[in-house]
Scaffold this active site. Structure first.
Site, PDB file in Angstrom:
ATOM      1  CG  ASP A  86      47.060  39.768  79.159  1.00 55.48           C
ATOM      2  OD1 ASP A  86      46.808  40.706  79.919  1.00 55.48           O
ATOM      3  OD2 ASP A  86      46.735  38.578  79.405  1.00 55.48           O
ATOM      4  CG  HIS A  87      49.881  40.049  82.438  1.00 54.33           C
ATOM      5  ND1 HIS A  87      49.819  40.607  83.685  1.00 54.33           N
ATOM      6  CD2 HIS A  87      48.698  39.435  82.255  1.00 54.33           C
ATOM      7  CE1 HIS A  87      48.647  40.354  84.244  1.00 54.33           C
ATOM      8  NE2 HIS A  87      47.926  39.645  83.386  1.00 54.33           N
ATOM      9  CG  ASP A 108      52.072  43.011  85.457  1.00 53.70           C
ATOM     10  OD1 ASP A 108      52.257  43.717  86.472  1.00 53.70           O
ATOM     11  OD2 ASP A 108      51.662  41.840  85.511  1.00 53.70           O
ATOM     12  N   GLY A 184      44.167  31.944  86.649  1.00 58.49           N
ATOM     13  CA  GLY A 184      44.094  30.491  86.691  1.00 58.49           C
ATOM     14  C   GLY A 184      42.743  29.972  87.147  1.00 58.49           C
ATOM     15  N   GLY A 216      42.131  38.183  85.886  1.00 60.06           N
ATOM     16  CA  GLY A 216      41.771  36.979  86.649  1.00 60.06           C
ATOM     17  C   GLY A 216      40.283  36.850  86.880  1.00 60.06           C
TER      18      GLY A 216
HETATM   19  P1  13P Z   1      41.858  34.150  84.101  1.00 57.66           P
HETATM   20  O1  13P Z   1      42.945  33.191  84.443  1.00 57.66           O
HETATM   21  O2  13P Z   1      40.909  34.349  85.234  1.00 57.66           O
HETATM   22  O3  13P Z   1      41.133  33.794  82.852  1.00 57.66           O
HETATM   23  O4  13P Z   1      42.539  35.595  83.869  1.00 57.66           O
HETATM   24  C1  13P Z   1      43.041  35.955  82.624  1.00 57.66           C
HETATM   25  C2  13P Z   1      43.810  37.229  82.664  1.00 57.66           C
HETATM   26  O5  13P Z   1      43.767  37.994  83.595  1.00 57.66           O
HETATM   27  C3  13P Z   1      44.638  37.523  81.500  1.00 57.66           C
HETATM   28  O6  13P Z   1      45.382  38.679  81.669  1.00 57.66           O
HETATM   29  O1  G3H Z   2      47.326  36.610  82.534  1.00 58.49           O
HETATM   30  C1  G3H Z   2      47.812  35.623  82.023  1.00 58.49           C
HETATM   31  C2  G3H Z   2      47.140  35.000  80.883  1.00 58.49           C
HETATM   32  O2  G3H Z   2      46.179  34.079  81.306  1.00 58.49           O
HETATM   33  C3  G3H Z   2      48.127  34.424  79.909  1.00 58.49           C
HETATM   34  O3  G3H Z   2      48.844  33.367  80.418  1.00 58.49           O
HETATM   35  O4  G3H Z   2      51.299  33.445  79.857  1.00 58.49           O
HETATM   36  O5  G3H Z   2      50.058  31.270  80.049  1.00 58.49           O
HETATM   37  O6  G3H Z   2      49.665  32.788  78.119  1.00 58.49           O
HETATM   38  P1  G3H Z   2      50.046  32.682  79.568  1.00 58.49           P
HETATM   39 ZN    ZN Z   3      45.983  39.026  83.689  1.00 63.46          ZN
END
Ligand code: 13P
Ligand code: G3H
Ligand code: ZN
Length: 314
Positions: A86-87, A108, A184, A216
C-alpha cells in the site's frame, strides 16, 4: 519467492471479477499477527475475497521475513487473497515487495509532477508485470477545484480529462482516484458532506475497463470513537465517510475500497475497554484477543453491509 507459491492471487484477477459483478474487494491494512489473523478470519466467515494491505511503514515494522513467515503459516483459501503493498513510493520498494512474494503493489506517485508519475508508474509496471504482479497507481490530484460543500480548496480531486491517457501510458492495472476522501479519522467537517460523484462518473466513463480504487474510505464507526473516549482516549470530532456514500461509489466502478482507520479504532476501543474492566490483568494475550475479535466483527460488518463481497469466491 513468487506469490503463487503462497497460494495468493493478484489483484487484477480479483478486481476484474468485482467489476463484472458490481461489488468491491476490501483492502484491509495489517501490521502484526493479531491484525492479520483478525482480517483472515473475517474473510473466512464471510467467504469474501480480500486484499491484505501492507504500508511501507508496516513492512518496516514487521520486517519482510517475519511478514512472509506469517503469510506462509496463515490459513486461507488459495486464490482468494492478495498481498498488496500500500502506498509504495519508489521503484525499489515495489521491487522488494515483488521479490518477497507480494502479488500486487501500489506505486503512489500522486505527489510527483505528472510526467514523472507517468514515467515511474510505467517503469514499475514493466517490472512487476514480468511476474504477473498487479500494479495500482494514483493519478496526480487536480488542485484548485473548489469544494462545493466546504467552499475551501482543501480537497484535491483527480482530473477526469487525463485518466485515459495516464492508464494507456502507464499500463496500470487499477487506478486510485481522489473524489473527496482522505486518510485517518478526521475526514469530514459535517456528516452530510458529499463525495464528488460527478467526478467519479466522468472518470468511470473515460476508463470503463479500469478498476477504480477508493483510499481513505473508513466510515469511522461512532461506537468505537465513543468507547475510546469513554475509556480514557481523546479522539473527539472523528468522522468518516458514510456507508451509503461508499456503497454508491461502489455502484459507480469503485472495485477496491481501502480501510485501515476503522480497524485501528475497533482494536483500540476493545483493548481500552478490556484494560479498564480488568485492571488486575497483565497478560497481553487477554486484551489483544479482544482487539482481534473486534476487528473481525468490524470487517465482517463492512464486507456484508458496504463492500458486497461476501460469498464472492470461486
Ligand atoms: P482510512 O484511513 O480511511 O482507513 O484509509 C486507509 C487507506 O486508504 C489505506 O491505503
Ligand atoms: O494509507 C495509509 C495507511 O492507512 C497506512 O498508514 O503508514 O501509518 O501504516 P501507515
Ligand atoms: Zn491509502
Amino acid at each position: 519467492m513468487h506469490y503463487s507459491e503462497f497460494g495468493l492471487s493478484n489483484t487484477k484477477t480479483l478486481l476484474k471479477r468485482a467489476m463484472r459483478d458490481g461489488y468491491a474487494v476490501p483492502a484491509f491494512n495489517f501490521y502484526n499477527m493479531e491484525t492479520l489473523m483478525a482480517i483472515l478470519r473475517a474473510a473466512e466467515i464471510t467467504q469474501s475475497p480480500i486484499i491484505l494491505a501492507v504500508s511501507e511503514s508496516a513492512l518496516k515494522y514487521m520486517t519482510g521475513d517475519i511478514l512472509m513467515g506469517m503469510i506462509r503459516g496463515a490459513k486461507y483459501k488459495r486464490g482468494q487473497i492478495a498481498l498488496h503493498l500500500d502506498h509504495g513510493h519508489s521503484f525499489e520498494i515495489c521491487k522488494y515487495a515483488c521479490d518477497l512474494g507480494f502479488s500486487s503493489v501500489m506505486f503512489d506517485g500522486s505527489n510527483l509532477p505528472l510526467d514523472k508519475n507517468i514515467s515511474e508508474s510505467k517503469r514499475i509496471a514493466q517490472h512487476v508485470h514480468k511476474f504477473n504482479v498487479s500494479l495500482e497507481t494514483e493519478l496526480g490530484v487536480l488542485s484548485g477545484i473548489e469544494d462545493e460543500n466546504t467552499k475551501s480548496k482543501s480537497h484535491l480531486y483527480t482530473d477526469p480529462n487525463i485518466v485515459k491517457d495516464f492508464v494507456k501510458q502507464t499500463d496500470t492495472d487499477s487506478l486510485a482516484i481522489s473524489i473527496g476522501t482522505s486518510h485517518g479519522a478526521y475526514k469530514r467537517k459535517s456528516a452530510n458532506e458529499s463525495l464528488r460523484f460527478d467526478i467519479l462518473e466522468q472518470i468511470a466513463n473515460n476508463i470503463p475497463n479500469t478498476p477504480l480504487v477508493l483510499h481513505g474510505a473508513s466510515s469511522i464507526p461512532q461506537k468505537y470513537v465513543n468507547t475510546i473516549n469513554k475509556f480514557g482516549g481523546d479522539i473527539k470530532n472523528a468522522r468518516g465517510i458514510s456507508p451509503s456514500q461508499i456503497r454508491r461509489a461502489i455502484s459507480m466502478h469503485i472495485a477496491k475500497v481501502n480501510v485501515d482507520s476503522d480497524s485501528r479504532l475497533a482494536f483500540t476501543s476493545a483493548v481500552r475497554k478490556a484494560m479498564a474492566n480488568n485492571p488486575e490483568n497483565f497478560d497481553p494475550r487477554q486484551y489483544l484477543a479482544t482487539g482481534m475479535d473486534e476487528i473481525t466483527k468490524n470487517c465482517i460488518d463492512e464486507i456484508q453491509n458496504i463492500m458486497g463481497s461476501g460469498y464472492k469466491i470461486n
